[in-house]
Motif scaffolding. Structure first.
Motif, PDB file in Angstrom:
ATOM      1  N   TYR A   1       6.124  10.672 -12.702  1.00 27.65           N
ATOM      2  CA  TYR A   1       5.263   9.989 -11.725  1.00 27.65           C
ATOM      3  C   TYR A   1       4.347  10.986 -11.027  1.00 27.65           C
ATOM      4  O   TYR A   1       3.131  10.766 -10.905  1.00 27.65           O
ATOM      5  CB  TYR A   1       6.154   9.270 -10.712  1.00 27.65           C
ATOM      6  CG  TYR A   1       5.478   8.788  -9.450  1.00 27.65           C
ATOM      7  CD1 TYR A   1       4.668   7.658  -9.450  1.00 27.65           C
ATOM      8  CD2 TYR A   1       5.675   9.453  -8.242  1.00 27.65           C
ATOM      9  CE1 TYR A   1       4.061   7.200  -8.290  1.00 27.65           C
ATOM     10  CE2 TYR A   1       5.081   9.003  -7.069  1.00 27.65           C
ATOM     11  CZ  TYR A   1       4.282   7.882  -7.103  1.00 27.65           C
ATOM     12  OH  TYR A   1       3.680   7.430  -5.947  1.00 27.65           O
TER      13      TYR A   1
ATOM     14  N   ASN B   1       4.212   1.395 -14.640  1.00 33.31           N
ATOM     15  CA  ASN B   1       3.941   2.468 -13.686  1.00 33.31           C
ATOM     16  C   ASN B   1       3.753   3.798 -14.404  1.00 33.31           C
ATOM     17  O   ASN B   1       2.922   4.619 -14.032  1.00 33.31           O
ATOM     18  CB  ASN B   1       5.090   2.594 -12.682  1.00 33.31           C
ATOM     19  CG  ASN B   1       4.990   1.580 -11.567  1.00 33.31           C
ATOM     20  OD1 ASN B   1       3.921   1.350 -11.027  1.00 33.31           O
ATOM     21  ND2 ASN B   1       6.100   0.948 -11.231  1.00 33.31           N
ATOM     22  N   ASP B   2       4.557   4.016 -15.425  1.00 30.12           N
ATOM     23  CA  ASP B   2       4.547   5.287 -16.146  1.00 30.12           C
ATOM     24  C   ASP B   2       4.650   4.953 -17.636  1.00 30.12           C
ATOM     25  O   ASP B   2       5.657   4.418 -18.092  1.00 30.12           O
ATOM     26  CB  ASP B   2       5.722   6.147 -15.675  1.00 30.12           C
ATOM     27  CG  ASP B   2       5.948   7.382 -16.527  1.00 30.12           C
ATOM     28  OD1 ASP B   2       5.076   7.706 -17.355  1.00 30.12           O
ATOM     29  OD2 ASP B   2       6.994   8.026 -16.362  1.00 30.12           O
TER      30      ASP B   2
ATOM     31  N   GLY C   1       8.489   7.863  -5.400  1.00 27.20           N
ATOM     32  CA  GLY C   1       8.781   8.198  -6.792  1.00 27.20           C
ATOM     33  C   GLY C   1       9.528   7.108  -7.528  1.00 27.20           C
ATOM     34  O   GLY C   1       9.631   7.149  -8.760  1.00 27.20           O
TER      35      GLY C   1
ATOM     36  N   HIS D   1       8.271   4.474  -8.017  1.00 31.05           N
ATOM     37  CA  HIS D   1       7.191   3.908  -8.826  1.00 31.05           C
ATOM     38  C   HIS D   1       7.147   4.544 -10.218  1.00 31.05           C
ATOM     39  O   HIS D   1       6.291   4.203 -11.031  1.00 31.05           O
ATOM     40  CB  HIS D   1       5.845   4.107  -8.122  1.00 31.05           C
ATOM     41  CG  HIS D   1       5.673   3.257  -6.911  1.00 31.05           C
ATOM     42  ND1 HIS D   1       4.575   3.355  -6.069  1.00 31.05           N
ATOM     43  CD2 HIS D   1       6.448   2.279  -6.381  1.00 31.05           C
ATOM     44  CE1 HIS D   1       4.691   2.480  -5.080  1.00 31.05           C
ATOM     45  NE2 HIS D   1       5.828   1.819  -5.242  1.00 31.05           N
ATOM     46  N   SER D   2       8.061   5.462 -10.476  1.00 29.02           N
ATOM     47  CA  SER D   2       8.189   6.027 -11.818  1.00 29.02           C
ATOM     48  C   SER D   2       8.691   4.994 -12.819  1.00 29.02           C
ATOM     49  O   SER D   2       8.515   5.150 -14.027  1.00 29.02           O
ATOM     50  CB  SER D   2       9.159   7.221 -11.780  1.00 29.02           C
ATOM     51  OG  SER D   2       9.494   7.656 -13.069  1.00 29.02           O
TER      52      SER D   2
ATOM     53  N   ASP E   1      -0.299   5.507  -4.311  1.00 33.64           N
ATOM     54  CA  ASP E   1       0.206   6.583  -5.161  1.00 33.64           C
ATOM     55  C   ASP E   1      -0.789   7.739  -5.189  1.00 33.64           C
ATOM     56  O   ASP E   1      -0.440   8.889  -4.910  1.00 33.64           O
ATOM     57  CB  ASP E   1       0.434   6.073  -6.590  1.00 33.64           C
ATOM     58  CG  ASP E   1       1.497   4.999  -6.681  1.00 33.64           C
ATOM     59  OD1 ASP E   1       2.470   5.062  -5.908  1.00 33.64           O
ATOM     60  OD2 ASP E   1       1.364   4.101  -7.523  1.00 33.64           O
TER      61      ASP E   1
ATOM     62  N   ASN F   1       1.773  12.561 -13.344  1.00 35.66           N
ATOM     63  CA  ASN F   1       0.664  11.631 -13.553  1.00 35.66           C
ATOM     64  C   ASN F   1      -0.300  11.636 -12.371  1.00 35.66           C
ATOM     65  O   ASN F   1      -1.520  11.547 -12.548  1.00 35.66           O
ATOM     66  CB  ASN F   1       1.193  10.219 -13.780  1.00 35.66           C
ATOM     67  CG  ASN F   1       1.818  10.046 -15.147  1.00 35.66           C
ATOM     68  OD1 ASN F   1       1.482  10.755 -16.096  1.00 35.66           O
ATOM     69  ND2 ASN F   1       2.739   9.100 -15.267  1.00 35.66           N
TER      70      ASN F   1
END
Length: 328
Positions: free
Chosen positions: A257, A245-246, A194, A196-197, A271, A260
């Protein structure tokens, strides 16, 4: 006979005690407020420097979180990542797994402030951990209680980076296996991903999902957006070609994240695979539905990550400059 038996048990306990102490020594040497006496303002100095750098360069907060992951997952939380290439040392930063990492120079800013207050006292490994903790707060994430007392390595582990840090197109099972090897369970791994949010991904790591054909697991509209961000199947690694990423909350560490992912808008293969694997999909759904749950699991996993096999006591050193081992 009973007296003899009790004597044998007592002797056995005394023989066992040193082994138990040795087993728990690394963990027990890390403690909350480790610098309470040796450098009482250490954690506040780090926090204030992190805030100043964030206000000037917002992306530093993301860098601190990534530093924690890249340092701690390779062998130990020991600041080996920060070492530069000099005689006898090849920097872990040279690995292609470190592609896109930056802001290492600002670690020196934090270290210099600590050295002015308490020379040769606070380790670079603790700077890595505490700057990540404070960066997470600035990104809207949870405030995490983190132990300190780590020492710095006297070498780097470039040869171990590729086998230690999962790649963006690795299978989810291999990623889970890697994290489990350092004590992080499945829901902890899902929570750590997460991160990667926030931040962004270079087109080099995206184009395989777009060219020559679009990955069918990608939402078609999202794929068109990504093609606009990455118009060539052969992007220049040195060019500024990125996608967030977001797109909705790009600098907030939140459960967008996971929302999505459920809309097939995962940026990286790893992901999107979280939603298709039955061992992880349930946790994705729970985190998408409850930001508090995500934050709780993320905080728990960050603590486990930060305490992976630390050097303590006489096992390492306190580097004066985080970029280089101390001269003898």
């Amino acid at each position: 006979m009973a007296i003899k038996s009790r004597h044998c048990c007592t002797s056995f306990i005394f023989l066992l005690l040193p082994l138990l102490l040795q087993f728990y020594s690394a963990e027990s040497d890390l403690q909350l407020n480790y610098y309470a006496h040796s450098c009482p303002n250490a954690e506040e100095i780090i926090k204030q420097q992190v805030i100043k750098l964030y206000n000037k360069h917002g992306n530093t907060a993301v860098s601190w979180v990534r530093n924690l992951f890249h340092d701690c997952v390779v062998k130990s939380c020991d600041a080996s990542l920060l070492l530069e290439t000099v005689s006898g040392i090849e920097s872990e930063q040279k690995s292609d797994r470190s592609f896109g990492m930056r802001n290492f120079k600002y670690v020196k800013t934090i270290k210099d402030a600590l050295e002015a207050e308490c020379p040769m006292t606070v380790s670079c490994a603790d700077i890595v951990s505490l700057s990540a903790r404070d960066g997470i707060v600035l990104l809207g994430g949870p405030r995490i209680e983190m132990k300190t007392g780590r020492k710095d390595s006297k070498g780097s582990y470039l040869s171990e980076v590729k086998s230690s840090i999962p790649n963006h197109n690795d299978s989810i099972q291999s990623v889970l296996s890697r994290f489990q090897s350092i004590g992080i369970d499945t829901q902890g791994t899902v929570a750590l991903l997460g991160a990667h949010s926030v931040g962004r991904v270079h087109c080099v790591n995206l184009v395989h999902r777009l060219y020559p054909t679009v990955d069918p697991t990608l939402d078609p509209d999202y794929a068109e957006y990504l093609k606009g961000r990455c118009p060539s199947p052969d992007p220049d690694p040195e060019a500024v070609l990125y996608s967030r990423n977001d797109r909705e909350t790009p600098m907030i560490l939140d459960n967008m994240y996971y929302k999505n992912l459920l809309k097939h808008k995962g940026l990286l293969m790893i992901d999107q695979e979280l939603t298709s694997d039955p061992t992880t999909s349930t946790f994705v759904e729970k985190m998408a539905a409850d930001n508090g749950y995500f934050h709780d699991q993320f905080a728990r996993a960050v603590v486990l990550l930060s305490e992976n096999n630390p050097l303590t006591g006489d096992e390492g050193e306190i580097r004066k400059d985080c970029r280089f081992v101390n001269s003898d």
